[in-house]
Structure formats: structure tokens, C-alpha cells
Motif scaffolding. Structure first.
Motif, PDB file in Angstrom:
ATOM      1  N   ARG A 281       0.824  -1.208   0.000  1.00  0.00           N
ATOM      2  CA  ARG A 281       0.000   0.000   0.000  1.00  0.00           C
ATOM      3  C   ARG A 281       0.864   1.267   0.000  1.00  0.00           C
ATOM      4  O   ARG A 281       0.481   2.280  -0.586  1.00  0.00           O
ATOM      5  CB  ARG A 281      -0.925   0.006   1.218  1.00  0.00           C
ATOM      6  N   ALA A 282       2.020   1.209   0.661  1.00  0.00           N
ATOM      7  CA  ALA A 282       2.910   2.374   0.693  1.00  0.00           C
ATOM      8  C   ALA A 282       3.461   2.701  -0.695  1.00  0.00           C
ATOM      9  O   ALA A 282       3.866   3.832  -0.952  1.00  0.00           O
ATOM     10  CB  ALA A 282       4.053   2.123   1.673  1.00  0.00           C
ATOM     11  N   ALA A 283       3.489   1.689  -1.581  1.00  0.00           N
ATOM     12  CA  ALA A 283       3.973   1.897  -2.952  1.00  0.00           C
ATOM     13  C   ALA A 283       2.822   1.799  -3.950  1.00  0.00           C
ATOM     14  O   ALA A 283       3.033   1.435  -5.104  1.00  0.00           O
ATOM     15  CB  ALA A 283       5.051   0.862  -3.273  1.00  0.00           C
TER      16      ALA A 283
ATOM     17  N   VAL B 174       1.338  -7.594  -3.765  1.00  0.00           N
ATOM     18  CA  VAL B 174       0.618  -7.333  -5.007  1.00  0.00           C
ATOM     19  C   VAL B 174      -0.757  -6.747  -4.712  1.00  0.00           C
ATOM     20  O   VAL B 174      -1.203  -5.792  -5.369  1.00  0.00           O
ATOM     21  CB  VAL B 174       0.507  -8.623  -5.845  1.00  0.00           C
ATOM     22  N   ALA B 175      -1.438  -7.296  -3.706  1.00  0.00           N
ATOM     23  CA  ALA B 175      -2.745  -6.750  -3.331  1.00  0.00           C
ATOM     24  C   ALA B 175      -2.619  -5.292  -2.899  1.00  0.00           C
ATOM     25  O   ALA B 175      -3.429  -4.440  -3.282  1.00  0.00           O
ATOM     26  CB  ALA B 175      -3.355  -7.587  -2.209  1.00  0.00           C
ATOM     27  N   GLY B 176      -1.597  -4.975  -2.111  1.00  0.00           N
ATOM     28  CA  GLY B 176      -1.405  -3.598  -1.668  1.00  0.00           C
ATOM     29  C   GLY B 176      -1.057  -2.651  -2.798  1.00  0.00           C
ATOM     30  O   GLY B 176      -1.574  -1.535  -2.872  1.00  0.00           O
ATOM     31  N   LEU B 177      -0.179  -3.084  -3.706  1.00  0.00           N
ATOM     32  CA  LEU B 177       0.215  -2.240  -4.835  1.00  0.00           C
ATOM     33  C   LEU B 177      -0.979  -1.855  -5.707  1.00  0.00           C
ATOM     34  O   LEU B 177      -1.030  -0.752  -6.264  1.00  0.00           O
ATOM     35  CB  LEU B 177       1.248  -2.977  -5.701  1.00  0.00           C
ATOM     36  N   THR B 178      -1.928  -2.775  -5.847  1.00  0.00           N
ATOM     37  CA  THR B 178      -3.057  -2.550  -6.747  1.00  0.00           C
ATOM     38  C   THR B 178      -4.277  -1.969  -6.043  1.00  0.00           C
ATOM     39  O   THR B 178      -5.279  -1.671  -6.702  1.00  0.00           O
ATOM     40  CB  THR B 178      -3.453  -3.875  -7.418  1.00  0.00           C
ATOM     41  N   GLY B 179      -4.224  -1.835  -4.719  1.00  0.00           N
ATOM     42  CA  GLY B 179      -5.373  -1.307  -3.993  1.00  0.00           C
ATOM     43  C   GLY B 179      -6.440  -2.326  -3.698  1.00  0.00           C
ATOM     44  O   GLY B 179      -7.543  -1.975  -3.282  1.00  0.00           O
TER      45      GLY B 179
END
Length: 376
Positions: free
Chosen positions: A25-27, A288-293
């Protein structure tokens, strides 16, 4: 990699998953408007709302005959989906109508095909009491939220978006993953997790390869062994997950500074091909979940059908298959680098630290993303 699993040090399995998700999520990737044809496999960055009432006009919910007045009815044409029919102006008239087609003005009932008798352009039968067409706005009203941001874009979602009047969607693209590892396994798993794999990195060593990947625009880097703490210090990386109290291991996650002030998550997995997969699911899937929201995936539960040994002080990630009752059985063989069992597994049963998995026990399942690949 001089990184060792300790019995008491490091993060628990669940805390490591949450830390990895927070790092993703930070990225978080920037949103972009894409045409529908380019959106499959991406993630919604904005809600999808109905651009008009759905349906926008009365539509037939069955194949049959739109009729007016009492029967029998004189057949006067055919209406297909996408056509704009003229009205039924007189009692005793009807038209053949397809599911999804616009219902002509003046229609009083739709007689199903299976209930109709047709001869010499005359239709007879008894319409059912229930209305056989959808009213405007019955599925959704104009402006209503249809799908929330953070939802993966599937073919079904694309169809809904098109029906709702959208030519484009605001999405987050699949993260660009650089894989520094031999073999086809990790890139294939990454594609099933929702990433797009870049061309293999050609750096002459692990440190140079990571630098090349960062400079080449990777959103995520995955290494199978070969990256040491000295390498991470040389990269200016910050440890996110340094140790996870699980077997198999070891595994770690770091944040590497990249161009423009962005950070790139770097996952270091075991070099052993079999042990790399549960590490990938533990740390990289949440990233991957965090990167994509997308939300952090909740783990399903599974009942153990046979005993599964635990590990003192460590969670045990055991490859399992599911029987016809949905119960989990370990898949043999289970030795290092043995991939035969993994090829038929449904996922990894998570046996809690200091516990043995007893038959009938219900434990979390770390599922393998089977059959969900997106080319790229």
C-alpha cells in the motif's frame, strides 16, 4: 543469504502478511484511465457507477412473442436485441421477441416460445401471469454504484461496465514484476497473483540485477536466494519483514529506494524451488494486493483429514490437496526441491506454532492461485 529462522525472533505468519500488505500500500500504483479492451486483469481504482438506468428501457427476459389484446395473435415481425421496434398498435397483433430485446410499446404480455403454438403466421397460447420483461432501472438506477474500487477487473465486470455506458475504466495496472531466479515457476505464479512479469533481468550478480530492475521501472522485485543483508545495505533498502516464524523458510521483504522518491518492494525467497512457493504466497501475494489497492485476501479455512506434524515455535506451511469432501490431505513427496506434490496441491495448510494438526482440526489455508493467470 546469512538470514536464519529463529524460534522466538521475527514476525508471526499473520503479522508478516499484514506487514507485506502495508508495504504494498505504501507503494500504491497510480491510477490511469484505460479503454475497456485493456482492462482485463487490472484493478479498479474508482467505483463503477451506472451511466444510465439498467436496463434503459423495457427488455424481454425470455424468448417468445410480445402480444397485445386477447389471442390468437397475427404475427407481424421479429425483434432482436439492439433493435428499436415500432409499437403494437392494435389488439390481436404480436411480434417474435428475443431475450434482451426492447419490448414494443403497447405490449400487454410476452408469451414464452415453449407455451406458444404457431401456424400460418398466427400465434396462440396462454401467457403466464408473471411479467416476462424487465422494467427500466430494475437492475440499477442511474448513478448507482455497481462495483467498488479495489475489485479485480474480470470479463464479467467488463461486460457490466459496457452495459452501464462506459468506454473506459480508471484502474491500477498490473504491477511490473522483475524476477531474479532461474526457471519458469515464479513468473507463472506471479502472473496468477495479478502481476505482469518484465523480461528477465540480465545483471551479472544479485546486487547489479536488483539495481537494474529498480532503474528499469519494476514495481516489485522477487529474488530466489542470492541476496544478502550486505546487498540490502548497499541498496539503501529498509527491512520490512526480516524473519518469519514459519517453515519452510527463510524469507524476507525489504523496501528499496527508487527513482523519483518511490520505493520498490523486494522479496527474497528461499532458493529451494519448493520452499519458494509458500514464501511467495506469504509475502508477495499481499504486496501485489497492496500495490493494486485490492484488500488483503482473507484466508479460507480447511478441515484436516489426516495428521499433520507441527514445528516447535514455528508455523508449518504444508502442501495439501483436497478430497471429494473438501478435507485436506498432505501431498507427498514433501522433501526439499520435490515439486511433484506441489503440482497437484490446492494450497498450504497453516499449522499453528506449537501445535500438531490433528484430524478434524480446522486451520487456515494459503491457497494456490490455480487457473487465474493473465498473460503478460
Amino acid at each position: 543469504m546469512p538470514h536464519r529462522e529463529g524460534v522466538t525472533g521475527g514476525l508471526t505468519f499473520e503479522r508478516a502478511r499484514h506487514a507485506a500488505y502495508t508495504a504494498g500500500r505504501a507503494a500504491l500504483l497510480a491510477p490511469a484511465a484505460r479503454p475497456l479492451r485493456c482492462c482485463d486483469g487490472t484493478t479498479l481504482a474508482a467505483d463503477v457507477r451506472a451511466g444510465a438506468d439498467l436496463p434503459a428501457f423495457p427488455t424481454a427476459s425470455v424468448d417468445g412473442y410480445a402480444v397485445r389484446g386477447p389471442g390468437p395473435w397475427r404475427l407481424a415481425g421479429r425483434v432482436l436485441a439492439g433493435e428499436v421496434p415500432g409499437p403494437l398498435e392494435r389488439d390481436g397483433g404480436c411480434v417474435s421477441i428475443a431475450t434482451g430485446a426492447m419490448v414494443p410499446e403497447g405490449t400487454e404480455a410476452i408469451l414464452r416460445t415453449e407455451d406458444a403454438r404457431v401456424g400460418d403466421a398466427v400465434v396462440s397460447g396462454t401467457p403466464r401471469p408473471k411479467r416476462e420483461w424487465r422494467l427500466p432501472g430494475e437492475e440499477a438506477a442511474r448513478g448507482e454504484r455497481l462495483v467498488a474500487a479495489g475489485t479485480p477487473v474480470t470479463p464479467a465486470l467488463l461486460g457490466l461496465a459496457a452495459a452501464a455506458g462506459h468506454d473506459t475504466l480508471v484502474v491500477r495496472d498490473r504491477p511490473r514484476a522483475a524476477v531474479i531466479a532461474p526457471g519458469p515457476q515464479l513468473p507463472a505464479w506471479l502472473r496468477r497473483l495479478g502481476a505482469a512479469c518484465l523480461r528477465p533481468v540480465a545483471g551479472p550478480g544479485a546486487l547489479a540485477a536488483v539495481r537494474e530492475a529498480v532503474d528499469g521501472g519494476a514495481d516489485l522485485i522477487v529474488c530466489a536466494g542470492g541476496t544478502t543483508h550486505e546487498h540490502l545495505r548497499a541498496l539503501g533498502a529498509t527491512a520490512v519483514v526480516d524473519t518469519v516464524r514459519v517453515r519452510p523458510g527463510p524469507m524476507l521483504l525489504a523496501a528499496v529506494p527508487g527513482p523519483g522518491g518511490r520505493t520498490v518492494p523486494l522479496a527474497v525467497l528461499p532458493a529451494d524451488a519448493r520452499a519458494a512457493v509458500p514464501a511467495l504466497l506469504t509475502l508477495v501475494a499481499p504486496v501485489v494486493a497492496g500495490l493494486t489497492g485490492r484488500p488483503l485476501p482473507a484466508l479460507p479455512s480447511v478441515e484436516l483429514a489426516t495428521p499433520v506434524p507441527g514445528r516447535a515455535g514455528l508455523a508449518h506451511l504444508v502442501p495439501v490437496g483436497l478430497d471429494e469432501h473438501g478435507r485436506a490431505h498432505p501431498v507427498p513427496p514433501a522433501g526439499p526441491a520435490m515439486l511433484r506434490g506441489l503440482a497437484t496441491a490446492a494450497g498450504f495448510a497453516v499449522i499453528p506454532a506449537r501445535h500438531d494438526g490433528r484430524p478434524g482440526a480446522v486451520v487456515p489455508l494459503l491457497p494456490l492461485p490455480l487457473g487465474q493467470g493473465v498473460p503478460g
